[in-house]
Design a protein around this motif. Structure first.
Motif, PDB file in Angstrom:
ATOM      1  N   VAL A 160       0.938  -1.168  -0.116  1.00  0.00           N
ATOM      2  CA  VAL A 160      -0.028  -0.035   0.178  1.00  0.00           C
ATOM      3  C   VAL A 160       0.981   1.398   0.087  1.00  0.00           C
ATOM      4  CG1 VAL A 160      -1.510   1.332   1.402  1.00  0.00           C
ATOM      5  CG2 VAL A 160      -1.807  -1.209   1.268  1.00  0.00           C
ATOM      6  N   THR A 161       1.883   1.050   0.885  1.00  0.00           N
ATOM      7  CA  THR A 161       2.903   2.252   0.903  1.00  0.00           C
ATOM      8  C   THR A 161       3.509   2.508  -0.544  1.00  0.00           C
ATOM      9  OG1 THR A 161       3.509   1.559   3.060  1.00  0.00           O
ATOM     10  CG2 THR A 161       4.888   3.380   1.980  1.00  0.00           C
ATOM     11  N   SER A 184      -2.691   6.890  -7.205  1.00  0.00           N
ATOM     12  CA  SER A 184      -4.034   7.484  -6.690  1.00  0.00           C
ATOM     13  C   SER A 184      -4.651   6.385  -5.824  1.00  0.00           C
ATOM     14  CB  SER A 184      -4.984   8.115  -8.005  1.00  0.00           C
ATOM     15  OG  SER A 184      -5.534   6.742  -8.880  1.00  0.00           O
ATOM     16  N   GLN A 185      -5.699   6.893  -5.326  1.00  0.00           N
ATOM     17  CA  GLN A 185      -6.600   5.921  -4.475  1.00  0.00           C
ATOM     18  C   GLN A 185      -7.199   4.729  -5.734  1.00  0.00           C
ATOM     19  OE1 GLN A 185      -7.458   5.571  -1.413  1.00  0.00           O
ATOM     20  NE2 GLN A 185      -5.763   7.112  -0.877  1.00  0.00           N
ATOM     21  N   LEU A 186      -7.760   5.320  -6.647  1.00  0.00           N
ATOM     22  CA  LEU A 186      -8.015   4.381  -7.713  1.00  0.00           C
ATOM     23  C   LEU A 186      -7.145   3.230  -8.068  1.00  0.00           C
ATOM     24  CD1 LEU A 186     -10.741   4.304  -9.316  1.00  0.00           C
ATOM     25  CD2 LEU A 186      -9.611   5.240 -11.367  1.00  0.00           C
ATOM     26  N   ASP A 187      -6.164   3.580  -8.475  1.00  0.00           N
ATOM     27  CA  ASP A 187      -4.943   2.706  -8.713  1.00  0.00           C
ATOM     28  C   ASP A 187      -4.809   1.663  -7.375  1.00  0.00           C
ATOM     29  OD1 ASP A 187      -4.493   3.592 -11.170  1.00  0.00           O
ATOM     30  OD2 ASP A 187      -2.833   4.846 -10.506  1.00  0.00           O
ATOM     31  N   LEU A 188      -4.855   2.088  -6.326  1.00  0.00           N
ATOM     32  CA  LEU A 188      -4.642   1.230  -5.032  1.00  0.00           C
ATOM     33  C   LEU A 188      -6.079   0.215  -5.056  1.00  0.00           C
ATOM     34  CD1 LEU A 188      -3.279   0.569  -2.471  1.00  0.00           C
ATOM     35  CD2 LEU A 188      -4.711   2.308  -1.344  1.00  0.00           C
ATOM     36  N   MET A 189      -7.038   0.829  -5.175  1.00  0.00           N
ATOM     37  CA  MET A 189      -8.360  -0.006  -5.235  1.00  0.00           C
ATOM     38  C   MET A 189      -8.083  -1.191  -6.295  1.00  0.00           C
ATOM     39  SD  MET A 189     -10.472   0.693  -2.947  1.00  0.00           S
ATOM     40  CE  MET A 189     -12.034   0.351  -3.356  1.00  0.00           C
ATOM     41  N   SER A 225       0.994   4.126  -3.088  1.00  0.00           N
ATOM     42  CA  SER A 225       0.711   5.769  -2.826  1.00  0.00           C
ATOM     43  C   SER A 225       2.089   6.744  -3.218  1.00  0.00           C
ATOM     44  CB  SER A 225       0.354   5.701  -0.976  1.00  0.00           C
ATOM     45  OG  SER A 225      -0.449   4.502  -0.583  1.00  0.00           O
TER      46      SER A 225
END
Lengths: 255, 289
Positions: free
Chosen positions: B113-114, B121-126, B117
């Motif tokens: 996750v780090t 973006s949040q979208l890529d993380l999701m 980030s």
């Protein structure tokens, strides 16, 4: 059955076997004769199972060595303790016993009609004809031991090692299975079994190794199972001492 | 609702077709792997490995963006590395394997996750965590199909040794020289399948298509062949039904698939004929032998 090669021998040469540098048995030097029927006895923690595991190659000796004559390591027939098996695996009895033919079929070889018949016959001889499609988890302890003996006899090995074959097994099953052991002896195979019941040993086994983390005595059973030897074995130092001093006997163990 | 409604979304939309094809292919190999994980009591290992691939995929993403090859190579590398590290800790220290796996997967998750980030973006993380089964492109489907084909061949080749290694590892080590290669090969194809799966379902949920169908099947049959077949069938049904439900109810599709698989599991726990909670408590006549 194929013709047997010359019967197998085991020679322990100052063998020390254990886990993490703490020996379970040390400085064993003796010889198991070809075609002999021998029992290994000794108190709990004496290193009996450890000794068998080293013969079959599951443990490597920390010092000394073990020579096996007349039988390749992969061909040794070894009966593990039932606790070492994952019996909840949903495998039919037939498939499990068929693994005794590994030396002929390996991981890929196809099964022939003769193989199917051999497996069925092996099951018949242990009194479990008709159990082919049952799964292992539906068997009782005694039935499981019979299944393991069926697999052993399919392995058709000159050297047979049995780890506590009669533990928690009723008298009738012990009698039936013992008949197998005696037949193997008559066929000239070398049999070595870890046993607890001294009465069984005296009745059936001509030779005995008494061990208590070292070899106490080895020879004809009546000469070995004397009150003096047995009490000596009982007084062995138990178990695992973290800070145990290093052993200076004869030779040092390989690290 | 007419039967036509069951196929209409797939007829109308290419992204629905691709999602269905991708998840059906995944089902064919993920489910049998799940069966072996279940039977070898390695369910937690599957879960830990699924988390472990995240930092690898994230590093691939950091270097090359949303490039499937870079991310897959990173993911496979990280998965195998964590598998080796966890078993090394187990072998060399008193810590049990389940504990060391739990530690490693927490570290991997936080690290992954780090890393994402740092750039994304949040979208890529999701996308990484939960996948985007509706965004499967042709390259990804070909990748999934490739992994699954390889897996099928490998499973067919090692099947007998794998079964023996599950039941009686000592026997395999004696007759087969040693059993380590079987275990290692199995771990490699498991990681490959998780990597294929995370494209569709994300690193957190891809293990769901392995474990849930396998655990479901356990309540319906006792034999290995039937277990494998049922697990595949239930994974496929979950994929099909999950996609439809997500289409009609506007739910996220990856979680919908896993939820359907999860409801199959819960129903089986209660009513499965082999040891289901309700079924095994029903009064029944017993045979005389």
């Amino acid at each position: 059955m194929t013709a047997l090669p010359a019967s197998a021998t085991i020679k322990f040469v100052n063998a020390t076997i254990g886990y993490d540098r703490h020996p379970a048995v040390h400085h064993i030097s003796t010889e198991i004769r070809a075609g002999s029927l021998s029992a290994i006895v000794g108190p709990n923690g004496a290193g009996k199972s450890t000794l068998l595991k080293a013969v079959v190659g599951l443990l490597r000796p920390m010092g000394g060595h073990i020579e096996i004559g007349g039988c390749a390591r992969r061909r040794i027939a070894y009966l593990p303790q039932q606790a070492d098996l994952e019996r909840s695996f949903p495998l039919p009895v037939f498939d499990f016993v068929a693994m005794g033919l590994w030396h002929r079929r390996g991981p890929f070889g196809g099964f022939r009609r003769a193989d199917d018949i051999a497996v069925a016959e092996a099951l018949g001889t242990v009194g479990l004809a008709g159990f082919e499609r049952r799964t292992l988890n539906t068997l009782s302890g005694g039935q499981m031991q019979r299944v393991l003996f069926a697999r052993l006899s399919l392995q058709d090995s000159p050297l047979i090692l049995l780890d506590e074959p009669f533990n928690a097994i009723d008298d009738r099953t012990v009698e039936d299975l013992m008949a197998f052991v005696l037949r193997w002896r008559d066929e000239g195979r070398t049999v070595l079994a870890v046993l607890h019941d001294l009465a069984d040993v005296r009745t059936y086994f001509p030779e005995t190794l008494l061990i208590a983390r070292r070899l106490v005595a080895h020879g004809p059973t009546r000469d070995v199972l004397t009150p003096g030897n047995l009490s000596q074995a009982r007084h062995m130092t138990e178990a695992w001492i973290d800070a145990a001093p290093y052993c200076d006997d004869h030779h040092t163990h390989a690290a | 609702m007419s039967p036509f409604d069951l196929v209409q979304p797939f007829a109308d939309f290419a992204f629905m077709r691709r999602a269905l094809v991708g998840t059906l292919i995944l089902s064919v190999t993920a489910a049998p792997i799940g069966v072996f994980l279940l039977l070898r009591r390695l369910s937690l290992t599957g879960d830990a490995m699924a988390h472990a691939i995240l930092p690898g995929a994230a590093i691939g993403y950091l270097l090359a963006g949303l490039n499937i090859y870079a991310m897959s190579i990173g993911a496979v590398g990280a998965g195998l590395l964590i598998a080796l590290a966890a078993s090394a800790v187990t072998r060399l220290t008193p810590l049990r394997e389940d504990a060391s796996l739990a530690c490693f997967y927490l570290i991997s998750l936080a690290l992954g996750v780090t890393i994402v980030s740092l750039k994304g973006s949040q979208l890529d993380l999701m996308h990484l965590l939960f996948g985007s089964v509706l965004a499967l492109d042709d390259t990804t489907i070909v990748f999934i199909a490739f992994v699954c084909s390889v897996t099928l061949v490998v499973l067919a080749v090692i099947w007998r040794a794998l079964v023996l290694e599950c039941i009686d590892p000592a026997f395999l080590r004696v007759v087969g020289g040693q059993g380590a290669w079987v275990h290692l090969t199995f771990m490699v194809i498991m990681v490959l399948n998780l990597v294929a799966g995370y494209q569709a379902l994300g690193t957190l949920l891809s293990v769901g298509l392995m474990m849930l169908p396998a655990a479901t099947a356990r309540f319906w049959t006792r034999t290995l062949g039937a277990l494998t077949f049922l697990a595949i069938a239930s994974a496929m049904m979950a994929a099909f039904a999950g996609l439809l439900i997500s289409y009609y109810l506007s739910l996220p599709s990856g979680p919908a698939i896993i939820l359907v698989a999860g409801s199959f599991y819960l129903i089986s726990v209660l009513f499965g004929p082999v040891g289901g909670i309700v079924t095994s408590r029903l009064p029944s006549r017993h045979r005389i032998a």
